[in-house]
Design a protein around this motif. Structure first.
Motif, PDB file in Angstrom:
ATOM      1  N   GLU A 189       9.041  20.701 102.285  1.00 36.28           N
ATOM      2  CA  GLU A 189       8.054  20.830 101.214  1.00 36.28           C
ATOM      3  C   GLU A 189       8.713  20.633  99.848  1.00 36.28           C
ATOM      4  OE1 GLU A 189       5.073  24.241  99.313  1.00 36.28           O
ATOM      5  OE2 GLU A 189       5.962  24.545 101.283  1.00 36.28           O
ATOM      6  N   ASP A 190       9.963  21.095  99.712  1.00 32.63           N
ATOM      7  CA  ASP A 190      10.677  20.943  98.454  1.00 32.63           C
ATOM      8  C   ASP A 190      10.895  19.462  98.126  1.00 32.63           C
ATOM      9  OD1 ASP A 190      12.033  22.269  96.247  1.00 32.63           O
ATOM     10  OD2 ASP A 190      13.881  21.436  97.061  1.00 32.63           O
ATOM     11  N   THR A 191      11.263  18.658  99.135  1.00 37.75           N
ATOM     12  CA  THR A 191      11.473  17.227  98.928  1.00 37.75           C
ATOM     13  C   THR A 191      10.165  16.529  98.582  1.00 37.75           C
ATOM     14  OG1 THR A 191      13.337  17.236 100.477  1.00 37.75           O
ATOM     15  CG2 THR A 191      12.355  15.108  99.957  1.00 37.75           C
ATOM     16  N   GLU A 192       9.076  16.918  99.263  1.00 41.30           N
ATOM     17  CA  GLU A 192       7.766  16.322  98.973  1.00 41.30           C
ATOM     18  C   GLU A 192       7.348  16.602  97.538  1.00 41.30           C
ATOM     19  OE1 GLU A 192       4.932  17.683 101.801  1.00 41.30           O
ATOM     20  OE2 GLU A 192       5.722  16.468 103.462  1.00 41.30           O
ATOM     21  N   GLN A 193       7.560  17.826  97.076  1.00 39.04           N
ATOM     22  CA  GLN A 193       7.207  18.180  95.704  1.00 39.04           C
ATOM     23  C   GLN A 193       8.100  17.436  94.705  1.00 39.04           C
ATOM     24  OE1 GLN A 193       4.656  19.961  94.459  1.00 39.04           O
ATOM     25  NE2 GLN A 193       5.410  19.281  92.459  1.00 39.04           N
ATOM     26  N   ILE A 244       8.669  13.244  90.590  1.00 37.59           N
ATOM     27  CA  ILE A 244       9.330  12.003  90.166  1.00 37.59           C
ATOM     28  C   ILE A 244       8.290  10.921  89.916  1.00 37.59           C
ATOM     29  CG2 ILE A 244      10.790  10.103  90.970  1.00 37.59           C
ATOM     30  CD1 ILE A 244      12.581  12.194  92.312  1.00 37.59           C
ATOM     31  N   ALA A 245       7.315  10.802  90.814  1.00 34.87           N
ATOM     32  CA  ALA A 245       6.268   9.784  90.665  1.00 34.87           C
ATOM     33  C   ALA A 245       5.499   9.952  89.363  1.00 34.87           C
ATOM     34  CB  ALA A 245       5.321   9.834  91.859  1.00 34.87           C
ATOM     35  N   SER A 246       5.250  11.210  88.974  1.00 33.58           N
ATOM     36  CA  SER A 246       4.469  11.459  87.760  1.00 33.58           C
ATOM     37  C   SER A 246       5.273  11.216  86.478  1.00 33.58           C
ATOM     38  CB  SER A 246       3.947  12.901  87.774  1.00 33.58           C
ATOM     39  OG  SER A 246       5.010  13.844  87.633  1.00 33.58           O
ATOM     40  N   LYS A 247       6.602  11.243  86.560  1.00 35.03           N
ATOM     41  CA  LYS A 247       7.439  11.130  85.363  1.00 35.03           C
ATOM     42  C   LYS A 247       8.251   9.840  85.292  1.00 35.03           C
ATOM     43  CE  LYS A 247       7.980  16.166  85.016  1.00 35.03           C
ATOM     44  NZ  LYS A 247       8.921  17.312  85.145  1.00 35.03           N
ATOM     45  N   LEU A 248       8.200   9.045  86.353  1.00 35.11           N
ATOM     46  CA  LEU A 248       9.053   7.865  86.424  1.00 35.11           C
ATOM     47  C   LEU A 248       8.782   6.896  85.278  1.00 35.11           C
ATOM     48  CD1 LEU A 248      11.296   7.061  88.350  1.00 35.11           C
ATOM     49  CD2 LEU A 248       9.636   5.733  89.666  1.00 35.11           C
ATOM     50  N   GLY A 249       7.530   6.782  84.878  1.00 37.84           N
ATOM     51  CA  GLY A 249       7.186   5.868  83.795  1.00 37.84           C
ATOM     52  C   GLY A 249       7.804   6.230  82.463  1.00 37.84           C
ATOM     53  N   ASN A 250       8.262   7.478  82.318  1.00 34.72           N
ATOM     54  CA  ASN A 250       8.904   7.908  81.071  1.00 34.72           C
ATOM     55  C   ASN A 250      10.400   7.607  81.043  1.00 34.72           C
ATOM     56  OD1 ASN A 250       6.475   9.043  80.088  1.00 34.72           O
ATOM     57  ND2 ASN A 250       6.828  10.897  81.286  1.00 34.72           N
ATOM     58  N   MET A 251      10.945   7.154  82.169  1.00 38.58           N
ATOM     59  CA  MET A 251      12.374   6.874  82.244  1.00 38.58           C
ATOM     60  C   MET A 251      12.663   5.516  81.591  1.00 38.58           C
ATOM     61  SD  MET A 251      13.611   9.520  83.938  1.00 38.58           S
ATOM     62  CE  MET A 251      12.435  10.389  82.892  1.00 38.58           C
ATOM     63  N   ARG A 252      13.622   5.478  80.670  1.00 36.41           N
ATOM     64  CA  ARG A 252      13.924   4.228  79.953  1.00 36.41           C
ATOM     65  C   ARG A 252      14.413   3.132  80.888  1.00 36.41           C
ATOM     66  NH1 ARG A 252      17.718   5.040  75.390  1.00 36.41           N
ATOM     67  NH2 ARG A 252      16.840   7.117  75.252  1.00 36.41           N
ATOM     68  N   TRP A 253      14.993   3.519  82.034  1.00 35.21           N
ATOM     69  CA  TRP A 253      15.529   2.532  82.961  1.00 35.21           C
ATOM     70  C   TRP A 253      14.519   2.054  83.988  1.00 35.21           C
ATOM     71  CZ3 TRP A 253      14.640   5.151  87.337  1.00 35.21           C
ATOM     72  CH2 TRP A 253      14.790   6.547  87.327  1.00 35.21           C
ATOM     73  N   VAL A 257       4.542  -0.697  82.732  1.00 33.46           N
ATOM     74  CA  VAL A 257       3.132  -1.054  82.564  1.00 33.46           C
ATOM     75  C   VAL A 257       2.368  -0.875  83.867  1.00 33.46           C
ATOM     76  CG1 VAL A 257       1.525  -2.915  81.995  1.00 33.46           C
ATOM     77  CG2 VAL A 257       3.656  -2.667  80.704  1.00 33.46           C
ATOM     78  N   LYS A 258       2.913  -1.401  84.943  1.00 35.73           N
ATOM     79  CA  LYS A 258       2.240  -1.332  86.239  1.00 35.73           C
ATOM     80  C   LYS A 258       2.292   0.066  86.836  1.00 35.73           C
ATOM     81  CE  LYS A 258       4.133  -3.533  89.669  1.00 35.73           C
ATOM     82  NZ  LYS A 258       4.605  -4.641  90.525  1.00 35.73           N
ATOM     83  N   GLY A 259       3.352   0.812  86.554  1.00 35.81           N
ATOM     84  CA  GLY A 259       3.498   2.151  87.112  1.00 35.81           C
ATOM     85  C   GLY A 259       4.219   2.121  88.448  1.00 35.81           C
ATOM     86  N   ALA A 260       4.626   3.300  88.913  1.00 33.83           N
ATOM     87  CA  ALA A 260       5.422   3.403  90.133  1.00 33.83           C
ATOM     88  C   ALA A 260       4.584   3.286  91.388  1.00 33.83           C
ATOM     89  CB  ALA A 260       6.183   4.728  90.147  1.00 33.83           C
ATOM     90  N   GLY A 261       3.281   3.641  91.291  1.00 32.20           N
ATOM     91  CA  GLY A 261       2.468   3.696  92.499  1.00 32.20           C
ATOM     92  C   GLY A 261       2.927   4.826  93.398  1.00 32.20           C
ATOM     93  N   LYS A 262       2.778   4.641  94.679  1.00 29.67           N
ATOM     94  CA  LYS A 262       3.204   5.672  95.621  1.00 29.67           C
ATOM     95  C   LYS A 262       4.721   5.693  95.723  1.00 29.67           C
ATOM     96  CE  LYS A 262       2.634   7.286 100.378  1.00 29.67           C
ATOM     97  NZ  LYS A 262       2.047   6.988 101.712  1.00 29.67           N
ATOM     98  N   VAL A 263       5.316   6.874  95.618  1.00 30.02           N
ATOM     99  CA  VAL A 263       6.766   7.024  95.712  1.00 30.02           C
ATOM    100  C   VAL A 263       7.114   7.668  97.049  1.00 30.02           C
ATOM    101  CG1 VAL A 263       8.798   8.187  94.772  1.00 30.02           C
ATOM    102  CG2 VAL A 263       7.122   7.163  93.226  1.00 30.02           C
ATOM    103  N   PHE A 294      15.837  16.999  80.513  1.00 26.44           N
ATOM    104  CA  PHE A 294      14.652  16.484  81.202  1.00 26.44           C
ATOM    105  C   PHE A 294      14.862  16.687  82.701  1.00 26.44           C
ATOM    106  CE2 PHE A 294      11.955  13.413  83.244  1.00 26.44           C
ATOM    107  CZ  PHE A 294      10.807  13.407  82.464  1.00 26.44           C
ATOM    108  N   HIS A 295      13.890  17.261  83.377  1.00 35.54           N
ATOM    109  CA  HIS A 295      14.106  17.638  84.760  1.00 35.54           C
ATOM    110  C   HIS A 295      12.887  17.360  85.620  1.00 35.54           C
ATOM    111  CE1 HIS A 295      12.290  21.186  82.805  1.00 35.54           C
ATOM    112  NE2 HIS A 295      11.636  21.298  83.940  1.00 35.54           N
ATOM    113  N   PHE A 296      13.113  17.433  86.930  1.00 32.61           N
ATOM    114  CA  PHE A 296      12.051  17.363  87.928  1.00 32.61           C
ATOM    115  C   PHE A 296      11.959  18.733  88.580  1.00 32.61           C
ATOM    116  CE2 PHE A 296      14.108  13.131  87.801  1.00 32.61           C
ATOM    117  CZ  PHE A 296      13.036  12.390  87.305  1.00 32.61           C
ATOM    118  N   SER A 297      10.724  19.184  88.835  1.00 35.18           N
ATOM    119  CA  SER A 297      10.500  20.542  89.332  1.00 35.18           C
ATOM    120  C   SER A 297      10.047  20.549  90.785  1.00 35.18           C
ATOM    121  CB  SER A 297       9.444  21.245  88.473  1.00 35.18           C
ATOM    122  OG  SER A 297       9.844  21.308  87.122  1.00 35.18           O
TER     123      SER A 297
END
Length: 301
Positions: free
Chosen positions: A3-7, A12-21, A26-32, A73-76
């Motif tokens: 469950e921890d990995t799924e969360q 990550i999927a919700s914040k990936l678009g904010n990563m400079r790399w 524009v298109k977004g990550a979609g399903k991660v 900046f972190h992932f929870s």
């Protein structure tokens, strides 16, 4: 998958678009999805070697460290927070050791494998992340090494490392020394880290030329522009001669045809005519330099 990995993947999927790399802002990550995962301990610290697959099938390598009350900046997840391991000197030091020792880190479906080209000192007394908009993360170590971490992994040989390596092995002196690399191996090989000598205050030939041309045309410099151009031409010729002597796959010599020569001459004549017309009708040096810069596409013709 826990469950921890799924969360973690969801955050990550919700914040990936904010990563400079991240390339697909524009298109977004979609399903991660989880592609692969491993754990490693460097200098008494535990790190998560996470590889994810985005909606378009791209593979990204995101090394993480679990932290408490992390100010970065972190992932929870329900079990805690993770931040980017590239902020940790212990992680970078451990990866340098992996290169130096031709080491290996096993993951669930593959491994990370280090490969050394030239010996170096892996100790870190000073570390600086390069804060620029790029699709990788670069770290300057002790002002002498530049550690490049490739976020998006591409299968097969990567010219970002293979070309400088081939040039160096051929005796070319105008490219930074390659010290080694790390590849992620799972069927195919994917370059995920390269290590080069860091050259302080370096400048590529195109930047040098446009800067010198601007100074010359604006009357702010007495430098011999023709001699600068000759120097650039000499270095470029040495590079092509070095590449022509490489025996590695992908560097086979191709014969120059009459059609190639005719096309190059036509491109140069067209450029010369355009520059002459611009000089005749414009006294605006800024516009002229921009025109010269716009012809950079000729480098690839």
């Amino acid at each position: 998958m826990s469950e921890d990995t799924e969360q973690l993947l969801s955050d990550i999927a919700s914040k990936l678009g904010n990563m400079r790399w991240f390339r697909e802002k524009v298109k977004g990550a979609g399903k991660v999805e989880l592609f692969d995962m491993g754990r490693v301990e460097f200098n008494g610290m535990s790190f998560l070697m996470l590889l994810i697959r985005t909606g378009d099938g791209s593979i990204y390598f995101i090394p993480l460290r679990k932290c408490d009350g992390c100010p970065l900046f972190h992932f929870s997840t329900p079990e805690g927070m993770y931040h980017d391991a590239l902020n940790e000197p212990s992680f970078v030091s451990g990866m340098l050791q992996l290169i130096l020792n031709n080491g290996k880190i096993d993951t669930d479906r593959g491994s990370f494998q280090g490969e050394i080209e030239h010996s170096f000192t892996p100790d870190i007394s000073e570390m600086r992340l390069i804060q620029s908009e790029q699709s990788n993360t670069s770290v300057v170590v002790n002002g002498r090494l530049i550690y490049k971490h490739y976020r998006k992994l591409e299968a097969g040989e990567n010219p970002d490392y293979e070309v400088p390596l081939a040039l160096h092995r051929a005796g070319y002196k105008h490219t930074p020394m390659p010290y080694g690399r790390i590849e992620y191996v799972s069927g195919n090989r994917h370059l995920c880290t390269s290590l080069f000598h860091f050259i302080q205050e370096s400048e590529d030939c195109w930047s040098l030329f446009t800067r010198e041309l601007h100074s010359y045309l604006s009357g702010r410099s007495d430098n011999d522009l023709i001699e600068t151009v000759r120097g650039i031409g000499r270095i470029t010729a040495e590079m092509h001669n070095a590449l022509s002597s490489c025996s590695a796959p992908g560097f086979a010599v191709k014969l120059i045809t009459r059609e190639d020569v005719a096309r190059w001459i036509g491109d140069v004549e067209e450029l010369r005519s355009e520059l002459k017309n611009s000089i005749d009708r414009s006294s605006d040096m800024e516009s002229l330099v921009r025109l010269v810069a716009s012809t950079r596409a000729l480098d690839h013709s």
